[in-house]
Write an enzyme that holds these catalytic residues in place. Sequence first.
Site, PDB file in Angstrom:
ATOM      1  N   LYS A 156       5.323  -9.524  -5.937  1.00 35.34           N
ATOM      2  CA  LYS A 156       5.050  -8.085  -5.998  1.00 35.34           C
ATOM      3  C   LYS A 156       6.205  -7.313  -6.631  1.00 35.34           C
ATOM      4  O   LYS A 156       5.981  -6.331  -7.338  1.00 35.34           O
ATOM      5  CB  LYS A 156       4.755  -7.543  -4.595  1.00 35.34           C
ATOM      6  N   SER A 199      -6.988  -9.280  -2.398  1.00 35.71           N
ATOM      7  CA  SER A 199      -7.297  -8.329  -1.323  1.00 35.71           C
ATOM      8  C   SER A 199      -6.341  -7.141  -1.282  1.00 35.71           C
ATOM      9  O   SER A 199      -6.589  -6.162  -0.578  1.00 35.71           O
ATOM     10  CB  SER A 199      -7.278  -9.044   0.035  1.00 35.71           C
ATOM     11  N   ASN A 200      -5.239  -7.213  -2.032  1.00 36.17           N
ATOM     12  CA  ASN A 200      -4.287  -6.091  -2.094  1.00 36.17           C
ATOM     13  C   ASN A 200      -4.790  -4.958  -2.988  1.00 36.17           C
ATOM     14  O   ASN A 200      -4.400  -3.804  -2.806  1.00 36.17           O
ATOM     15  CB  ASN A 200      -2.943  -6.538  -2.680  1.00 36.17           C
ATOM     16  N   GLY A 223       0.802  -1.216   0.000  1.00 36.88           N
ATOM     17  CA  GLY A 223       0.000   0.000   0.000  1.00 36.88           C
ATOM     18  C   GLY A 223       0.831   1.260   0.000  1.00 36.88           C
ATOM     19  O   GLY A 223       0.599   2.180  -0.796  1.00 36.88           O
ATOM     20  N   CYS A 225      -3.270  -4.172   9.463  1.00 36.12           N
ATOM     21  CA  CYS A 225      -4.330  -3.781   8.534  1.00 36.12           C
ATOM     22  C   CYS A 225      -5.184  -4.982   8.145  1.00 36.12           C
ATOM     23  O   CYS A 225      -6.382  -4.851   7.901  1.00 36.12           O
ATOM     24  CB  CYS A 225      -3.720  -3.135   7.288  1.00 36.12           C
ATOM     25  N   ARG A 251      -5.866  -1.004  -2.717  1.00 35.71           N
ATOM     26  CA  ARG A 251      -4.939   0.035  -2.238  1.00 35.71           C
ATOM     27  C   ARG A 251      -3.546  -0.062  -2.860  1.00 35.71           C
ATOM     28  O   ARG A 251      -2.815   0.924  -2.867  1.00 35.71           O
ATOM     29  CB  ARG A 251      -4.812  -0.035  -0.710  1.00 35.71           C
ATOM     30  N   ASN A 284       5.227  -4.112   9.460  1.00 38.01           N
ATOM     31  CA  ASN A 284       5.383  -4.827  10.728  1.00 38.01           C
ATOM     32  C   ASN A 284       6.511  -4.200  11.543  1.00 38.01           C
ATOM     33  O   ASN A 284       7.444  -3.603  10.996  1.00 38.01           O
ATOM     34  CB  ASN A 284       5.641  -6.317  10.486  1.00 38.01           C
TER      35      ASN A 284
END
Length: 358
Positions: free
Chosen positions: A191, A174-175, A146, A293, A178, A236
């Site tokens: 990614k 689900s990514n 994000g 998140c 954003r 994190n």
Amino acid sequence: MSTELPDEIQLAELAAALPSRPLLIDVREADETASGIINGARCVSPDSLLQAVAGLQRRVIVYCASGKRSRLAVARLRADGIEAQSLAGGFLAWKAAGLPWVAPPAGTLSTTQLERYSRHIRLAEIGVAGQERLRKARVLCVGAGGLGSPVALYLAAAGIGTLGIVDSDVVELSNLHRQVLHTTDRIGSPKVDSAATTLAALNPDVRVTTHHERLTAANAEALLQGYDVIVDACDNFSTRYLINDVALQLRTPVVHASILGFEGQLTTFSAGGAPCYRCLFAAPPPPELAPSCQEAGVLGVLPGILGTLQATEALKLILGIGESLIGRLLIFDALTMTFHEVAIAPDPECRCAGGSVP
């Protein structure tokens, strides 16, 4: 200002006046000035013209390609009480008349790059020299999610020479609400590979170095060294502390952001006695007080806002302009659309102030 001074100066008049060193201003675009300038001219954006001549007593002569834009610029200067004239016929007429001109200051930006970054170059705080600095800069973005998405997009668009990206994850459905680096057809792809594809399409000038691995104590120093700025776009606490500790050792500034729900935080950490991440959070909070998140949710546009601000901070650090967020924590609340700041002081027991990391 003399009312007898004509709005325009003719070619021969300017040629005769050059030895007296009038303030000569070129208001053309960067791709136009690549074809040559009149010796001694300063290239200035029309929007920055008043600032460029403020407080000067010298006669001002403005030129563009044909004389149209310079006449408009002179009208604004005269309205502000500045003695100014526009060069009749502009640079094209000057060159056609065989009058002397020179190549613009030497640089390594190509004509295509001068056009691509022309709106940067028009800014007095950047110019060709600043764009060259961006082209030579190396920035590492830890995270391609994000926050990392807008960071990488805007740094690549700005012309950062080398952009490193570290992320061990793959694209998930689900990514996509954003993480705008990625697309539906890349679900299941690493990614970093997805990011490299997007950035290459956006700006082939940028060298993208990808690391499809998790940042760990074993590889952190090797991955982080050699960069001018590190952008902490991870999600994190353990990785944030690791980035902080290794960056302190390497004396590399870190632009940090974090997001959750509708709120985001942003600051910049720097070595040399400035506060660091451990000064802000000496130890991770209990898990129940800091859900991820994934657990608590996040507004899709929120990382776009904070990541764009991170990219802005990184560019400012490289260019050496403006005021950074070193020693300041910027907090954004999307629900109330408000920003406020909290001062951060170095912890005297922390390694950043000469102490030791716990």
